[in-house]
Design a protein around this motif. Structure first.
Motif, short mmCIF file in Angstrom:
data_model
loop_
_atom_site.label_atom_id
_atom_site.label_comp_id
_atom_site.label_asym_id
_atom_site.label_seq_id
_atom_site.Cartn_x
_atom_site.Cartn_y
_atom_site.Cartn_z
N GLN A 1 25.34 -44.67 -17.18
CA GLN A 1 25.27 -44.61 -18.63
C GLN A 1 25.34 -43.16 -19.14
O GLN A 1 24.95 -42.23 -18.45
N LYS B 1 24.40 -40.99 -22.83
CA LYS B 1 23.64 -41.13 -24.07
C LYS B 1 24.57 -41.42 -25.25
O LYS B 1 25.53 -40.71 -25.50
N HIS C 1 26.68 -43.75 -25.66
CA HIS C 1 27.90 -44.51 -25.31
C HIS C 1 27.57 -45.48 -24.17
O HIS C 1 28.19 -45.48 -23.12
N THR C 2 26.59 -46.30 -24.42
CA THR C 2 26.12 -47.25 -23.42
C THR C 2 27.20 -48.27 -23.10
O THR C 2 27.68 -48.97 -23.98
N MET D 1 28.43 -51.74 -21.49
CA MET D 1 27.78 -53.05 -21.44
C MET D 1 28.74 -54.08 -20.87
O MET D 1 29.90 -54.12 -21.27
#
Length: 180
Positions: free
Chosen positions: A50, A52, A54-55, A57
């Motif tokens: 990950q 910060k 710009h996670t 998913m």
């Protein structure tokens, strides 16, 4: 040695579907689709780390329902608040998931390759959406679903073609082009 699926090594596509009047729900996914054992698969795995704001998913249809091909989505803008994160992991994720499954149903993505391909989807969420008092989540779903389906189809059809790009070089300009 010739790979078993030479046509699915690396495909890129994009699409834009505009929001209805008064909304900021334009969708502009950029899609990368390819084999899990190729460059797209390697990029996919690296996105599990990950960064910060710009996670990345996984795209799921519901809890315990990861779509196939495995798809990961990453926001193009920094998500700074819970409201935008909720839109990303809610409406946009749902629309993206349904678009991937619809591409399987329609034969755009070959069913027999669903477990050997993966998709990376960069998605746009206008930062104004979450604070918009009349945000239309159905429109946000519509634009993201349509644009994702179109981007996947374009990626796997190699659209636009090189010939089309060359033929239209001087007749098209970027939508934001106010300098030429």
């Amino acid at each position: 040695m010739i790979p078993e699926t030479p046509d699915y090594l690396f495909h890129a596509g994009e699409a834009t579907v505009l929001a209805r009047e008064g909304q900021f729900t334009d969708a502009m996914p950029e899609i990368l689709i390819g084999r899990t054992d190729g460059p797209v698969g390697h990029a996919f795995a690296k996105l599990m780390a990950q960064s910060k704001g710009h996670t990345a998913m996984f795209v799921i249809r519901a809890c315990n329902q990861l779509v196939r091909p495995a798809t990961i989505m990453v926001p193009k803008v920094t998500l700074k608040d819970t409201a935008n994160i909720d839109l990303f992991g809610g409406v946009v994720q749902s629309a993206t998931a349904d678009a991937v499954v619809d591409c399987l149903i329609e034969g755009i993505i070959p069913r027999e390759l669903a477990n050997r391909l993966c998709i990376i989807s960069l998605v746009w969420i206008d930062p104004r959406c979450a604070k918009h008092e009349n945000l239309d989540k159905k429109d946000m779903y519509r634009t993201n679903h349509e644009a994702t389906r179109l981007a996947i189809r374009r990626a796997l059809s190699n659209e636009p073609t090189v010939d089309e790009l060359i033929a239209r070089r001087h007749s098209l300009k970027h939508d934001m082009d106010d300098w030429s």
